[in-house]
Design a protein around this motif. Structure first.
Motif, PDB file in Angstrom:
ATOM      1  N   VAL A   1     -32.255 -59.052-113.832  1.00  0.00           N
ATOM      2  CA  VAL A   1     -31.239 -59.800-114.593  1.00  0.00           C
ATOM      3  C   VAL A   1     -31.558 -59.732-116.090  1.00  0.00           C
ATOM      4  CG1 VAL A   1     -30.155 -62.041-114.937  1.00  0.00           C
ATOM      5  CG2 VAL A   1     -30.851 -61.333-112.633  1.00  0.00           C
ATOM      6  N   ALA A   2     -32.813 -59.950-116.432  1.00  0.00           N
ATOM      7  CA  ALA A   2     -33.207 -59.965-117.845  1.00  0.00           C
ATOM      8  C   ALA A   2     -32.997 -58.603-118.505  1.00  0.00           C
ATOM      9  CB  ALA A   2     -34.678 -60.387-117.958  1.00  0.00           C
ATOM     10  N   GLN A   3     -33.347 -57.536-117.817  1.00  0.00           N
ATOM     11  CA  GLN A   3     -33.176 -56.196-118.397  1.00  0.00           C
ATOM     12  C   GLN A   3     -31.707 -55.859-118.587  1.00  0.00           C
ATOM     13  OE1 GLN A   3     -36.067 -53.045-116.904  1.00  0.00           O
ATOM     14  NE2 GLN A   3     -36.434 -54.662-115.406  1.00  0.00           N
ATOM     15  N   PHE A   4     -30.883 -56.226-117.613  1.00  0.00           N
ATOM     16  CA  PHE A   4     -29.448 -55.966-117.726  1.00  0.00           C
ATOM     17  C   PHE A   4     -28.853 -56.713-118.923  1.00  0.00           C
ATOM     18  CE2 PHE A   4     -25.204 -57.706-116.721  1.00  0.00           C
ATOM     19  CZ  PHE A   4     -24.462 -56.531-116.837  1.00  0.00           C
TER      20      PHE A   4
ATOM     21  N   TRP B   1     -27.094 -55.068-122.213  1.00  0.00           N
ATOM     22  CA  TRP B   1     -25.701 -55.437-122.509  1.00  0.00           C
ATOM     23  C   TRP B   1     -25.582 -55.896-123.962  1.00  0.00           C
ATOM     24  CZ3 TRP B   1     -21.330 -55.068-119.478  1.00  0.00           C
ATOM     25  CH2 TRP B   1     -20.186 -55.708-119.958  1.00  0.00           C
ATOM     26  N   TRP B   2     -26.538 -56.690-124.393  1.00  0.00           N
ATOM     27  CA  TRP B   2     -26.556 -57.167-125.781  1.00  0.00           C
ATOM     28  C   TRP B   2     -26.726 -55.995-126.745  1.00  0.00           C
ATOM     29  CZ3 TRP B   2     -31.250 -57.970-128.932  1.00  0.00           C
ATOM     30  CH2 TRP B   2     -30.973 -58.593-130.156  1.00  0.00           C
ATOM     31  N   GLU B   3     -27.578 -55.029-126.397  1.00  0.00           N
ATOM     32  CA  GLU B   3     -27.808 -53.875-127.264  1.00  0.00           C
ATOM     33  C   GLU B   3     -26.568 -52.991-127.365  1.00  0.00           C
ATOM     34  OE1 GLU B   3     -30.146 -52.973-129.252  1.00  0.00           O
ATOM     35  OE2 GLU B   3     -31.657 -54.491-128.813  1.00  0.00           O
TER      36      GLU B   3
ATOM     37  N   ALA C   1     -29.046 -49.037-116.179  1.00  0.00           N
ATOM     38  CA  ALA C   1     -29.196 -47.599-116.380  1.00  0.00           C
ATOM     39  C   ALA C   1     -27.921 -46.985-116.950  1.00  0.00           C
ATOM     40  CB  ALA C   1     -29.562 -46.916-115.068  1.00  0.00           C
ATOM     41  N   MET C   2     -26.767 -47.510-116.545  1.00  0.00           N
ATOM     42  CA  MET C   2     -25.517 -47.016-117.125  1.00  0.00           C
ATOM     43  C   MET C   2     -25.435 -47.371-118.605  1.00  0.00           C
ATOM     44  SD  MET C   2     -21.571 -47.964-116.267  1.00  0.00           S
ATOM     45  CE  MET C   2     -20.320 -47.463-117.464  1.00  0.00           C
ATOM     46  N   LEU C   3     -25.794 -48.601-118.928  1.00  0.00           N
ATOM     47  CA  LEU C   3     -25.799 -49.003-120.333  1.00  0.00           C
ATOM     48  C   LEU C   3     -26.796 -48.165-121.128  1.00  0.00           C
ATOM     49  CD1 LEU C   3     -25.681 -52.895-119.907  1.00  0.00           C
ATOM     50  CD2 LEU C   3     -23.771 -51.319-120.238  1.00  0.00           C
TER      51      LEU C   3
END
Length: 535
Positions: A205-208, A212-214, A146-148
């Motif tokens: 984990v997958a969503q984070f 992060w990649w985006e 959510a922060m990202l």
């Protein structure tokens, strides 16, 4: 980026997620029904989701996005914004770790507070505790995500965060298929519940990792370092604290609903969650999309002192919200028995379950317009860094909700609980608007009132048609899948055509909006870049 384009991006991707979530619940209803395992998993899933809305999408986001946006568009630019984000991340990680660890240790007490009646059914309480511990790590990863998402939203990159929940539903659908296969002919649904709980944690984990990649693709390089309580981090904490109470009040309301639902007959909590899936379709697509899109834009207008643009932005958001929500609420209320029967009844989900679920849907959607409008009104406070006022309105609504639950649940059961939820949401909406109007931050103009009245007329015409048409295909809703598909497609198409035809005829939709949408690829004016002004 225009408001309409941003809402379209967020809403479209959120719609994809909601469709996947709808498929997930349809499959779950047929595989595990509305019994012991379903109730235990729904509670286990509710816990991290509720805290996610409290910490991540609630208090944290509404405080972080305006501060990050101001840093990004201020003198410091990218460097200052990234420094602020890194400082916040380095503190946020430790808060999440400590909270998650404490919650998992004391999970039996948490489950007992919310669902002590589960102990009356052999094995139900212990299963709920176990599944809750398995799902809870989801909170930490999804909160960081959510922060990202806030970083990307402040840069008008709304797509990735709107798409991420699709991953959750893909994981859960896969878990249902795997669990059903492993269960075999044993009819023991416990293995399905465990597979679902594990899938929740893995999806976090997958969503984070995806977000992060985006953010790295967007040129943002965040890193965790030793936590430092800088002045800006302290200011964020001061803003988060009242916002946490505000969001916390709403989440306490959700916990109150959960408590009352678990005290009713077995399956009530599951039926409430399945019914809320139908309610969440338009809420997620319209309300969340509008609220997410206007917060950074509203923050910029207020920061530059452009009150007229701030008023216009919220008025347009209000009009778009009611244009899409009023017909959705009416259609769901009228067609609830058809939808619940056609989509959910089958396997372990009985026709009696479907009938109760339909009544719950009708009660919930009475508050749907209020749910969406609250998402539009709250940014009017958050963009001004006023996170306290929504606390008081939410507190009043919470007290009202508890009072109604005590008064009606014993007599009206789970349907009474859903009605109380809708009524308290409506009260919160009215209070928020009254305060915004009194402070001169937003007012309901005659022009806006005329538009909404025309939308109501179009909704009434559509409702009359659906009221007559829906019962004509009652036999098809419980027939083979192709009968269910064509009959539902027909009533949905009839509803859409009738609403938009009358809406155009009475002027609820302006041709100028469509003209601006068609010109989106052409050079745009400043007004077009900010919002699609409704004439």
């Amino acid at each position: 980026m225009s408001l309409a384009k941003n809402v379209g991006t967020i809403g479209g991707l959120t719609a994809v997620s909601r469709v996947f979530g709808f498929v997930r619940d349809m499959m779950m209803a047929r595989v595990v029904g509305a019994g012991l395992v379903a109730d235990a998993f729904q509670l286990a899933f509710t816990l991290p989701n509720t805290f996610r809305r409290l910490f991540a999408e609630g208090a944290f986001s509404v405080a972080f996005v305006p501060m990050y946006s101001r840093a990004l568009h201020g003198e410091g630019g990218e460097e200052e914004a990234n420094r602020f984000a890194n400082d916040v991340l380095s503190v946020f990680v430790w808060v999440l770790l400590l909270f998650s660890a404490a919650a998992m240790i004391f999970m039996p007490a948490i489950v007992w507070l919310l669902a002590s009646d589960f102990a009356e059914v052999p094995g139900k309480f212990d299963l709920a505790v176990f599944l809750s511990r398995v799902t809870f790590p989801y909170l930490g990863f999804i909160s960081l995500m959510a922060m990202l998402a806030g970083v990307l939203n402040a840069r008008s990159r709304f797509g990735p965060a709107a798409f991420a929940p699709v991953l959750l539903n893909v994981f859960l659908i896969s878990a249902i298929l795997l669990g059903s296969h492993l269960r075999g002919e044993s009819h023991d649904d416990t293995v399905v519940g465990i597979a679902l709980a594990a899938a929740v944690a893995l999806s976090g984990v997958a969503q984070f990792l995806y977000l992060w990649w985006e953010t790295r693709k967007a040129g943002v390089r965040l890193k965790v370092s030793a936590p430092r309580l800088t002045p800006e981090v302290k200011r964020l904490g001061k803003l988060i604290l009242p916002a946490t109470f505000g969001a916390g009040i709403y989440q306490v309301s959700q916990f109150v609903d959960t408590f009352f639902a678990t005290s009713l007959e077995q399956g009530s909590l599951t039926l409430l969650k399945y019914a809320d899936r139908l309610n969440q379709m338009p809420l997620g697509i319209v309300g969340i999309a509008l609220g997410t899109a206007i917060l950074p834009m509203l923050s910029r207008h207020i920061h530059t002192g452009d009150g007229a643009e701030a008023q216009r932005l919220q008025a347009n958001a209000f009009e778009i919200g009611t244009l899409l929500t009023l017909p959705a609420a009416a259609a769901l209320a009228i067609c609830a028995p058809a939808f619940c029967t056609a989509f959910f009844v089958g396997g372990k989900f009985t026709p009696a379950d479907g009938a109760i679920m339909a009544d719950i849907v009708v009660a919930l959607v009475c508050g749907l317009p209020a749910y969406v409008i609250v998402k539009i009104l709250n940014p009017g406070f958050f963009a001004r860094e006023d996170t306290r006022t929504p606390v008081w309105t939410a507190l009043v609504s919470l007290v009202f909700n508890i009072f109604l639950n005590v008064a009606v649940v014993r007599q009206w059961g789970i349907v009474g609980l859903a009605s109380a939820t809708a009524a308290s949401a409506t009260l919160n909406c009215l209070l928020l608007y009254a305060i915004l109007h009194r402070r001169g931050w937003f007012h309901f103009t005659w022009k806006l009132a005329g538009k909404v009245l025309r939308q109501v007329l179009a909704t009434a015409a559509m409702g009359a048609l659906l009221w007559w048409l829906t019962p004509q295909f009652a036999a098809q809703y419980s027939g083979p899948w192709y009968d269910r598909a064509w009959s539902l497609a027909l009533i949905v198409l009839a509803g859409m055509v009738s609403f938009f035809a009358v809406a155009f005829a009475v002027g609820a939709i302006d041709k100028s909006v469509l003209a601006q949408l068609r010109r989106r690829r052409q050079p745009r004016t400043k007004a077009d870049d900010e919002i699609l002004e409704v004439e």
